[in-house]
Design a protein around this motif. Sequence first.
Motif, PDB file in Angstrom:
ATOM      1  N   TYR A 104       5.341   4.153   1.462  1.00  0.00           N
ATOM      2  CA  TYR A 104       4.692   2.841   1.503  1.00  0.00           C
ATOM      3  C   TYR A 104       4.645   2.349   2.941  1.00  0.00           C
ATOM      4  CZ  TYR A 104       9.323   0.607   1.895  1.00  0.00           C
ATOM      5  OH  TYR A 104      10.565   0.211   2.307  1.00  0.00           O
ATOM      6  N   ILE A 105       3.734   1.441   3.192  1.00  0.00           N
ATOM      7  CA  ILE A 105       3.582   0.914   4.546  1.00  0.00           C
ATOM      8  C   ILE A 105       4.605  -0.197   4.758  1.00  0.00           C
ATOM      9  CG2 ILE A 105       2.054  -0.252   6.175  1.00  0.00           C
ATOM     10  CD1 ILE A 105      -0.275   1.203   4.882  1.00  0.00           C
ATOM     11  N   LYS A 106       5.518   0.074   5.658  1.00  0.00           N
ATOM     12  CA  LYS A 106       6.591  -0.875   5.970  1.00  0.00           C
ATOM     13  C   LYS A 106       6.132  -1.911   6.986  1.00  0.00           C
ATOM     14  CE  LYS A 106      11.385  -0.927   7.690  1.00  0.00           C
ATOM     15  NZ  LYS A 106      12.495  -0.079   8.203  1.00  0.00           N
ATOM     16  N   GLU A 107       5.208  -1.498   7.885  1.00  0.00           N
ATOM     17  CA  GLU A 107       4.761  -2.397   8.954  1.00  0.00           C
ATOM     18  C   GLU A 107       3.289  -2.172   9.250  1.00  0.00           C
ATOM     19  OE1 GLU A 107       5.730  -3.430  13.666  1.00  0.00           O
ATOM     20  OE2 GLU A 107       6.610  -1.659  12.695  1.00  0.00           O
ATOM     21  N   PHE A 108       2.532  -3.279   9.306  1.00  0.00           N
ATOM     22  CA  PHE A 108       1.146  -3.261   9.765  1.00  0.00           C
ATOM     23  C   PHE A 108       1.137  -3.774  11.205  1.00  0.00           C
ATOM     24  CE2 PHE A 108       0.934  -3.781   5.179  1.00  0.00           C
ATOM     25  CZ  PHE A 108      -0.040  -2.855   4.803  1.00  0.00           C
ATOM     26  N   LYS A 109       0.607  -2.965  12.119  1.00  0.00           N
ATOM     27  CA  LYS A 109       0.678  -3.291  13.539  1.00  0.00           C
ATOM     28  C   LYS A 109      -0.652  -3.887  14.004  1.00  0.00           C
ATOM     29  CE  LYS A 109       3.873   0.594  14.143  1.00  0.00           C
ATOM     30  NZ  LYS A 109       4.095   1.911  14.800  1.00  0.00           N
ATOM     31  N   ILE A 163       0.861  -1.187   0.000  1.00  0.00           N
ATOM     32  CA  ILE A 163       0.000   0.000   0.000  1.00  0.00           C
ATOM     33  C   ILE A 163       0.895   1.234   0.000  1.00  0.00           C
ATOM     34  CG2 ILE A 163      -1.739   1.317   1.260  1.00  0.00           C
ATOM     35  CD1 ILE A 163      -2.761  -1.355   2.374  1.00  0.00           C
ATOM     36  N   THR A 164       0.686   2.082  -0.984  1.00  0.00           N
ATOM     37  CA  THR A 164       1.455   3.314  -1.092  1.00  0.00           C
ATOM     38  C   THR A 164       0.517   4.516  -1.067  1.00  0.00           C
ATOM     39  OG1 THR A 164       1.334   3.365  -3.514  1.00  0.00           O
ATOM     40  CG2 THR A 164       3.189   2.179  -2.536  1.00  0.00           C
ATOM     41  N   ILE A 165       1.084   5.670  -0.746  1.00  0.00           N
ATOM     42  CA  ILE A 165       0.388   6.944  -0.925  1.00  0.00           C
ATOM     43  C   ILE A 165       1.359   7.891  -1.626  1.00  0.00           C
ATOM     44  CG2 ILE A 165      -1.196   6.733   1.025  1.00  0.00           C
ATOM     45  CD1 ILE A 165       0.692   8.442   2.676  1.00  0.00           C
ATOM     46  N   GLY A 166       0.831   8.792  -2.422  1.00  0.00           N
ATOM     47  CA  GLY A 166       1.678   9.737  -3.134  1.00  0.00           C
ATOM     48  C   GLY A 166       2.438  10.630  -2.164  1.00  0.00           C
ATOM     49  N   ARG A 167       3.761  10.697  -2.331  1.00  0.00           N
ATOM     50  CA  ARG A 167       4.598  11.536  -1.466  1.00  0.00           C
ATOM     51  C   ARG A 167       4.885  12.886  -2.112  1.00  0.00           C
ATOM     52  NH1 ARG A 167       9.768  13.076  -0.911  1.00  0.00           N
ATOM     53  NH2 ARG A 167      10.347  11.987  -2.838  1.00  0.00           N
ATOM     54  N   SER A 168       5.071  12.904  -3.423  1.00  0.00           N
ATOM     55  CA  SER A 168       5.290  14.151  -4.150  1.00  0.00           C
ATOM     56  C   SER A 168       4.590  14.050  -5.496  1.00  0.00           C
ATOM     57  CB  SER A 168       6.789  14.421  -4.358  1.00  0.00           C
ATOM     58  OG  SER A 168       7.375  13.414  -5.172  1.00  0.00           O
ATOM     59  N   GLY A 195      -0.859  12.053  -1.540  1.00  0.00           N
ATOM     60  CA  GLY A 195      -1.839  11.544  -0.597  1.00  0.00           C
ATOM     61  C   GLY A 195      -2.749  10.447  -1.079  1.00  0.00           C
ATOM     62  N   ASN A 196      -2.832  10.215  -2.399  1.00  0.00           N
ATOM     63  CA  ASN A 196      -3.766   9.209  -2.898  1.00  0.00           C
ATOM     64  C   ASN A 196      -3.233   7.802  -2.652  1.00  0.00           C
ATOM     65  OD1 ASN A 196      -5.597  11.094  -3.826  1.00  0.00           O
ATOM     66  ND2 ASN A 196      -4.663  11.221  -5.838  1.00  0.00           N
ATOM     67  N   PRO A 197      -4.028   6.930  -2.012  1.00  0.00           N
ATOM     68  CA  PRO A 197      -3.564   5.568  -1.739  1.00  0.00           C
ATOM     69  C   PRO A 197      -3.670   4.673  -2.964  1.00  0.00           C
ATOM     70  CG  PRO A 197      -5.738   5.901  -0.795  1.00  0.00           C
ATOM     71  CD  PRO A 197      -5.326   7.211  -1.371  1.00  0.00           C
ATOM     72  N   PHE A 198      -2.775   3.707  -3.047  1.00  0.00           N
ATOM     73  CA  PHE A 198      -2.776   2.720  -4.131  1.00  0.00           C
ATOM     74  C   PHE A 198      -2.490   1.359  -3.524  1.00  0.00           C
ATOM     75  CE2 PHE A 198      -0.947   0.170  -7.530  1.00  0.00           C
ATOM     76  CZ  PHE A 198      -1.770   0.471  -8.612  1.00  0.00           C
ATOM     77  N   LEU A 199      -3.264   0.350  -3.945  1.00  0.00           N
ATOM     78  CA  LEU A 199      -3.116  -1.014  -3.432  1.00  0.00           C
ATOM     79  C   LEU A 199      -2.573  -1.917  -4.529  1.00  0.00           C
ATOM     80  CD1 LEU A 199      -3.649  -3.359  -1.418  1.00  0.00           C
ATOM     81  CD2 LEU A 199      -5.990  -3.441  -2.319  1.00  0.00           C
ATOM     82  N   SER A 200      -1.445  -2.543  -4.275  1.00  0.00           N
ATOM     83  CA  SER A 200      -0.880  -3.543  -5.179  1.00  0.00           C
ATOM     84  C   SER A 200      -0.930  -4.888  -4.464  1.00  0.00           C
ATOM     85  CB  SER A 200       0.557  -3.192  -5.559  1.00  0.00           C
ATOM     86  OG  SER A 200       1.131  -4.206  -6.352  1.00  0.00           O
ATOM     87  N   LYS A 201      -1.549  -5.872  -5.099  1.00  0.00           N
ATOM     88  CA  LYS A 201      -1.743  -7.163  -4.452  1.00  0.00           C
ATOM     89  C   LYS A 201      -0.618  -8.151  -4.755  1.00  0.00           C
ATOM     90  CE  LYS A 201      -6.756  -6.689  -4.186  1.00  0.00           C
ATOM     91  NZ  LYS A 201      -8.086  -7.264  -4.506  1.00  0.00           N
ATOM     92  N   CYS A 202       0.501  -7.642  -5.271  1.00  0.00           N
ATOM     93  CA  CYS A 202       1.663  -8.502  -5.524  1.00  0.00           C
ATOM     94  C   CYS A 202       2.929  -7.804  -5.022  1.00  0.00           C
ATOM     95  CB  CYS A 202       1.779  -8.812  -7.012  1.00  0.00           C
ATOM     96  SG  CYS A 202       1.991  -7.342  -8.046  1.00  0.00           S
ATOM     97  N   LYS A 203       4.045  -8.507  -5.052  1.00  0.00           N
ATOM     98  CA  LYS A 203       5.314  -7.889  -4.670  1.00  0.00           C
ATOM     99  C   LYS A 203       5.564  -6.685  -5.571  1.00  0.00           C
ATOM    100  CE  LYS A 203       7.266 -12.300  -3.133  1.00  0.00           C
ATOM    101  NZ  LYS A 203       8.257 -13.361  -3.417  1.00  0.00           N
TER     102      LYS A 203
END
Length: 390
Positions: free
Chosen positions: A81-86, A55-60, A64-72
Amino acid sequence: MSVSEWREVRLGDLVTFQRGHDLPKAEMKEGPYPVVGSNGIIGYHSKYTTEAPCITIGRSGNVGNPFLSKCKTWAHNTTLYIKEFKNTDPIYIYYLLKTLDLGYYAVGSAVPTLNRNHIHPILISVPESIEEQRSIAATLSALDDMIELNNQINKTLEEMAQAIFKSWFVDFEPFKDGEFEESELGLIPKGWRVGKLSDVGEIIGGGTPSKSKPEYYSEIGIPWITPKDLSINKNKYISRGEIDISELGLRESNARLMPKGTVLFSSRAPIGYIAIAKNAVTTNQGFKSVVPFENISSEYIYLLLKNSINEIESRATGSTFKEISGGEMKKVPIILPPKEIIRKFNEIATTLGKTQASLEDENNILMSIRDTLLPKLMSGEIRVPVEEVV
């Protein structure tokens, strides 16, 4: 049925964001892993930086817009990008991020940039139970899965229509056993001829009512479409854009009301956005639209224009940006088959088109349902009992 308690936490209590990794275009090596930038997938690479789901969000850039990639995935340095889900469900987090105005936290005027340290402290309310998070995610994912399935079907139907058009009118495969004759566009089947785009439809430009006259515009008026609308709406069929004009605006401008079935073609900035009008519409001056003549289907014109993009672009002029004039658009050379051949093709193409239009309408309904449910599910206004999730 059961529901869990909700708690107020900081975004950083749920996930840890990390800045993405630089990857110059020259160093991108073709591979199976998508490279995700601030606007989504920008290429593919032989290596990845994050496991699935990413899961990423636009940094520049597109902040802010989130994007979901279901693969590596390779998360580009234009993203966080989300490095850790707690102890959180990743898909739930993706939908949660869609409800947050993360662009508000960007800094910088020339190139707005998002810093992870500015969004980790955001206060939000979430279900205590990861099972309820998964329930919410499953409800929204079911809608998105149906939308994606319809998109895949439509993509296949469009590929079929384009393949048939190319087979008939470019490669002449069904007519190989007949006689051919020379033309200025090369060998063509005997009985066919070279014509102009103006032989199959009326070419119509558009106009913009004065923006200084608010009475020329209306919340619910006459559909008025700009190239920007086609850049946002990727559907083959379109009914209206973001802005409508009034009857007065239509009368006091160069905009023209065109009938259902008109094929809209953007003539500048950029050249080549194409859509078919589902109802009577007008456009701004960024179009040279084609109103098909009798016995010529909208789908035939649509595919003809797609196949003629290079020729149209070659006739465009301009220093700041290229534009194709109405006069040049009319003169675009085309190969004209006999009416009976066009009639047979119309039957196939319009059948495929009706299915595509129906699936696009279904997707519009599904997206409306999803977008209505999203904030209500994420705020707890609507609860999803865990036992009801299939």
